[in-house]
Design a protein around this motif. Structure first.
Motif, PDB file in Angstrom:
ATOM      1  N   GLN A  71       9.355  -3.206   8.665  1.00  0.00           N
ATOM      2  CA  GLN A  71      10.310  -2.188   9.142  1.00  0.00           C
ATOM      3  C   GLN A  71       9.913  -0.846   8.549  1.00  0.00           C
ATOM      4  O   GLN A  71       9.653  -0.750   7.351  1.00  0.00           O
ATOM      5  N   MET A  72       9.901   0.184   9.385  1.00  0.00           N
ATOM      6  CA  MET A  72       9.493   1.516   8.934  1.00  0.00           C
ATOM      7  C   MET A  72      10.694   2.400   8.671  1.00  0.00           C
ATOM      8  O   MET A  72      11.625   2.437   9.468  1.00  0.00           O
ATOM      9  N   ASP A  73      10.640   3.119   7.566  1.00  0.00           N
ATOM     10  CA  ASP A  73      11.621   4.163   7.275  1.00  0.00           C
ATOM     11  C   ASP A  73      10.919   5.497   7.533  1.00  0.00           C
ATOM     12  O   ASP A  73      10.184   6.001   6.673  1.00  0.00           O
TER      13      ASP A  73
ATOM     14  N   ALA B 133       8.133   3.145   2.082  1.00  0.00           N
ATOM     15  CA  ALA B 133       8.655   3.416   3.437  1.00  0.00           C
ATOM     16  C   ALA B 133       8.595   2.176   4.322  1.00  0.00           C
ATOM     17  O   ALA B 133       9.195   2.160   5.400  1.00  0.00           O
ATOM     18  N   ILE B 134       7.839   1.160   3.888  1.00  0.00           N
ATOM     19  CA  ILE B 134       7.704  -0.064   4.694  1.00  0.00           C
ATOM     20  C   ILE B 134       8.376  -1.205   3.945  1.00  0.00           C
ATOM     21  O   ILE B 134       8.138  -1.396   2.748  1.00  0.00           O
ATOM     22  N   SER B 135       9.216  -1.950   4.652  1.00  0.00           N
ATOM     23  CA  SER B 135       9.904  -3.069   4.007  1.00  0.00           C
ATOM     24  C   SER B 135       9.858  -4.287   4.923  1.00  0.00           C
ATOM     25  O   SER B 135       9.537  -4.182   6.112  1.00  0.00           O
TER      26      SER B 135
ATOM     27  N   ALA C 230      11.300   8.333   5.029  1.00  0.00           N
ATOM     28  CA  ALA C 230      10.598   8.238   3.741  1.00  0.00           C
ATOM     29  C   ALA C 230       9.092   8.475   3.874  1.00  0.00           C
ATOM     30  O   ALA C 230       8.444   8.925   2.926  1.00  0.00           O
ATOM     31  N   CYS C 231       8.524   8.175   5.047  1.00  0.00           N
ATOM     32  CA  CYS C 231       7.064   8.238   5.216  1.00  0.00           C
ATOM     33  C   CYS C 231       6.539   9.646   4.965  1.00  0.00           C
ATOM     34  O   CYS C 231       7.069  10.621   5.496  1.00  0.00           O
ATOM     35  N   ILE C 232       5.469   9.740   4.172  1.00  0.00           N
ATOM     36  CA  ILE C 232       4.853  11.044   3.884  1.00  0.00           C
ATOM     37  C   ILE C 232       3.520  11.209   4.631  1.00  0.00           C
ATOM     38  O   ILE C 232       2.772  12.148   4.367  1.00  0.00           O
ATOM     39  N   GLY C 233       3.221  10.260   5.515  1.00  0.00           N
ATOM     40  CA  GLY C 233       2.025  10.398   6.353  1.00  0.00           C
ATOM     41  C   GLY C 233       0.710  10.339   5.602  1.00  0.00           C
ATOM     42  O   GLY C 233      -0.280  10.939   6.029  1.00  0.00           O
ATOM     43  N   CYS C 234       0.673   9.582   4.511  1.00  0.00           N
ATOM     44  CA  CYS C 234      -0.540   9.557   3.679  1.00  0.00           C
ATOM     45  C   CYS C 234      -1.662   8.722   4.287  1.00  0.00           C
ATOM     46  O   CYS C 234      -2.822   8.881   3.933  1.00  0.00           O
ATOM     47  N   GLY C 235      -1.332   7.777   5.160  1.00  0.00           N
ATOM     48  CA  GLY C 235      -2.353   6.963   5.819  1.00  0.00           C
ATOM     49  C   GLY C 235      -2.843   5.764   5.031  1.00  0.00           C
ATOM     50  O   GLY C 235      -3.728   5.041   5.499  1.00  0.00           O
TER      51      GLY C 235
ATOM     52  N   ALA D 109       0.807  -1.224   0.000  1.00  0.00           N
ATOM     53  CA  ALA D 109       0.000   0.000   0.000  1.00  0.00           C
ATOM     54  C   ALA D 109       0.836   1.268   0.000  1.00  0.00           C
ATOM     55  O   ALA D 109       0.360   2.327  -0.408  1.00  0.00           O
ATOM     56  N   CYS D 110       2.071   1.192   0.435  1.00  0.00           N
ATOM     57  CA  CYS D 110       2.858   2.411   0.627  1.00  0.00           C
ATOM     58  C   CYS D 110       3.374   2.949  -0.710  1.00  0.00           C
ATOM     59  O   CYS D 110       4.103   2.265  -1.422  1.00  0.00           O
ATOM     60  N   PRO D 111       3.004   4.185  -1.044  1.00  0.00           N
ATOM     61  CA  PRO D 111       3.400   4.739  -2.344  1.00  0.00           C
ATOM     62  C   PRO D 111       4.869   5.157  -2.426  1.00  0.00           C
ATOM     63  O   PRO D 111       5.359   5.444  -3.508  1.00  0.00           O
TER      64      PRO D 111
HETATM   65  S1  SF4 Z   1       1.595   6.624   5.987  1.00  0.00           S
HETATM   66 FE1  SF4 Z   1       3.779   6.455   5.522  1.00  0.00          FE
HETATM   67  S2  SF4 Z   1       4.221   4.264   5.677  1.00  0.00           S
HETATM   68 FE2  SF4 Z   1       1.984   4.465   5.504  1.00  0.00          FE
HETATM   69  S3  SF4 Z   1       1.552   4.265   3.316  1.00  0.00           S
HETATM   70 FE3  SF4 Z   1       1.783   6.465   3.724  1.00  0.00          FE
HETATM   71  S4  SF4 Z   1       3.909   6.915   3.351  1.00  0.00           S
HETATM   72 FE4  SF4 Z   1       3.751   4.696   3.514  1.00  0.00          FE
END
Ligand code: SF4
Ligand code: SF4
Length: 155
Positions: free
Chosen positions: A60-62, A49-51, A65-70, A44-46
């Motif tokens: 594992q979270m980066d 950020a998740i591997s 890289a996360c943009i907080g899109c939810g 789901a992560c665009p």
């Molecule tokens: S909230 Fe962060 S980790 Fe979750 S899908 Fe969006 S960018 Fe990826």
């Protein structure tokens, strides 16, 4: 056996937490620590950020890289992903919600911690209604942002 395997309750000690800078931006906090064959969060992560080392390994979270899109919050079948933001003396938690009634924007709700204890009241600031898992953002006291992991909607 680890403590959470006996109690079923994680604590922040089991998690790799985001920094204050990450929290000010708003990032996903993944509370999934067991080896299970699952990976919709990764897909789901665009921004990748998740591997995972393999399909059975915990994600594992980066945080950089996360943009907080939810996107990951809604797809996690374990309801184990939360967006957390703490900025300028205010806090928000975005969480999955599968109960009825679904709260509306502006509603006051009861804040619940990982143990299922009521820890305060918060205000719903956003609701994304979906057929299965809704995604609800609630403003919380900033000190509770890493504790609140559910809400109770009392009519
Ligand atoms: S909230 Fe962060 S980790 Fe979750 S899908 Fe969006 S960018 Fe990826
Ligand atoms: S989708 Fe949820 S339960 Fe599945 S691996 Fe990701 S965080 Fe864990």
């Amino acid at each position: 056996m680890r403590e959470y395997e006996k109690t079923g309750v994680l604590s922040v000690d089991h998690l790799r937490l985001p920094s204050e800078e990450h929290l000010a931006r708003g990032v996903a906090v993944i509370e999934c620590v067991q080896d299970i064959p699952c990976n919709p969060c990764v897909d789901a992560c665009p921004v990748q950020a998740i591997s995972m080392e393999n399909i059975n390994a915990p994600p594992q979270m980066d945080y950089e890289a996360c943009i907080g899109c939810g996107q990951c919050v809604a797809v996690c079948p374990g309801l184990a992903i939360f967006l957390v933001k703490v900025d300028d003396g205010r806090g928000w938690v975005t969480l999955p919600y599968e109960m009825l009634p679904v709260p509306g924007q502006g509603d006051q709700v009861t804040l619940v911690n990982r143990e299922g204890e009521e820890v305060g009241r918060g205000t719903v600031t956003k609701v994304v209604k979906r057929r299965d898992t809704c995604v609800v953002t609630v403003e919380v006291p900033p000190a509770l942002a890493m504790q609140v992991r559910a809400i109770r909607v009392k009519p």
